[in-house]
Write a protein that holds these residues in place. Structure first.
Motif: not given
Length: 348
Positions: A60, A62, A95, A161, A163, A165-166, A168, A171, A224, A227
């Motif tokens: 992804r 960023v 990120a 980024l 896949h 891993l998010e 935010s 969180k 993961a 946070r």
């Protein structure tokens, strides 16, 4: 005018920026070639286009953008050039992403010394090369005297980024641990000391640095379980934690005795009437990590040169008021909020 006069090099020692340097003609092309291309040289810039095309890794994308209007332009440990590179790289890295490329836009005041502009460009080039994140496109504008504070820089950054891993700001959960990568307030105190012409017994230098290598090490071990990560720049750690508390709808309980603050920075803040918690940092990060991965993340941070002073400073707690509460070993405590940082001078 002779051909020799038309093609003479810029005087990078005593010369000044003129309005013609932003007019789109020969003078502007010369300024870009002899200052910016010379300092930021890479294959993309050599093509001379108004944009750059590039291949990206799978994942992804960023993107971030930021403006730099710092005063003074030069300070112990850095300047507006290196700061604009580090700051934008860090915004991408927070990120969990790998920064790939930067763009840079310069707004320069007529009469600005070419020597200073060249120094800033060289600093940007060195910072981007050391980080491995090139500036591949840019823009230059010159404005009349009095319409800018020397030079302003606006940068944008893109990264990729992995896949799955998010990270935010919404969180954080009760029980999560807060990790800080190092000492607080170095950058803000370095800038303000130079602005106020203050001399301290011990030299205080900015912590300005690119953090993407440190972040990559953290992602490798915690993945993961991370946070959110933030670099506590404007408003310092206090503003960062208050923002995260509001977005995640939790409170934070911080052990103030665990906050790493250099004695000379604490002394300078006392002299200036400041709280180090509200002072800007440009080479530190705060991470909120699930409790089962906190120690692994901390160990990874401490193995990296920019995380040797890393420590766990507290945890997220259930709190309907979303307070950031400081506690000490002696049983004292205080609530920190955004308000104390509202009147701080511009330092990033």
């Amino acid at each position: 005018m002779s051909a020799r006069q038309r093609h003479r090099k810029l005087d990078l020692v005593a010369g000044r920026v003129e309005l013609s340097h932003g007019a789109g003609g020969r003078a502007m092309a010369q300024l870009i070639a002899e200052v910016f291309h010379a300092a930021l040289d890479n294959d993309w810039l050599r093509r001379g286009n108004d944009q750059s095309a590039f291949d990206v890794e799978a994942g992804r994308m960023v993107m971030t953008t930021d403006g730099y209007v710092i005063s003074p332009l030069f300070f112990p440990g850095g300047d507006i050039g290196s700061l604009s590179v580090h700051g934008t790289i860090n915004d991408v890295a927070m990120a969990g992403a790998k920064p790939l490329y930067l763009s840079a836009s310069f707004i320069i005041e007529e009469g600005f010394p070419l020597a200073d502009l060249n120094r800033i460009a060289d600093s940007m080039g060195q910072a981007s090369r050391e980080a491995g994140v090139p500036v591949i496109t840019g823009d230059t504008k010159v404005v009349e005297r009095g319409k800018a504070d020397g030079v302003f820089i606006s940068t944008a950054g893109v990264g990729v980024l992995p896949h799955g891993l998010e990270l935010s700001a919404d969180k954080a959960r009760p029980g999560d641990k807060l990790l800080l990568s190092g000492s607080l307030g170095d950058h803000g105190v370095a800038v303000m000391s130079r602005r106020q012409n203050l001399a301290f017994d011990t030299n205080i230098v900015s912590d300005s640095a690119a953090l993407h290598g440190l972040v990559a090490d953290m992602v490798a071990v915690a993945g993961a379980s991370l946070r959110v990560m933030r670099d506590p720049t404007r408003g310092g750690l206090a503003a960062t934690l208050n923002e995260l508390a509001q977005q995640s709808r939790v409170g934070f309980r911080i052990d103030e005795d665990n906050l790493p603050i250099k004695p000379q920075v604490a002394a300078a803040c006392e002299l200036l009437g400041l709280d180090p918690l509200y002072v800007a940092n440009e080479g530190k990060l705060v991470a909120i990590v699930a409790p089962d991965a906190a120690e692994a993340a901390l160990s990874a941070m401490r193995r990296h040169p920019l995380g040797r002073e890393a420590t766990i400073i507290g945890e997220a707690v259930e709190d309907e008021h979303r307070f950031v509460q400081m506690t000490t070993a002696f049983g004292g405590g205080r609530i920190v909020d955004w308000l104390a940082g509202d009147q701080l001078p511009r330092i990033c």
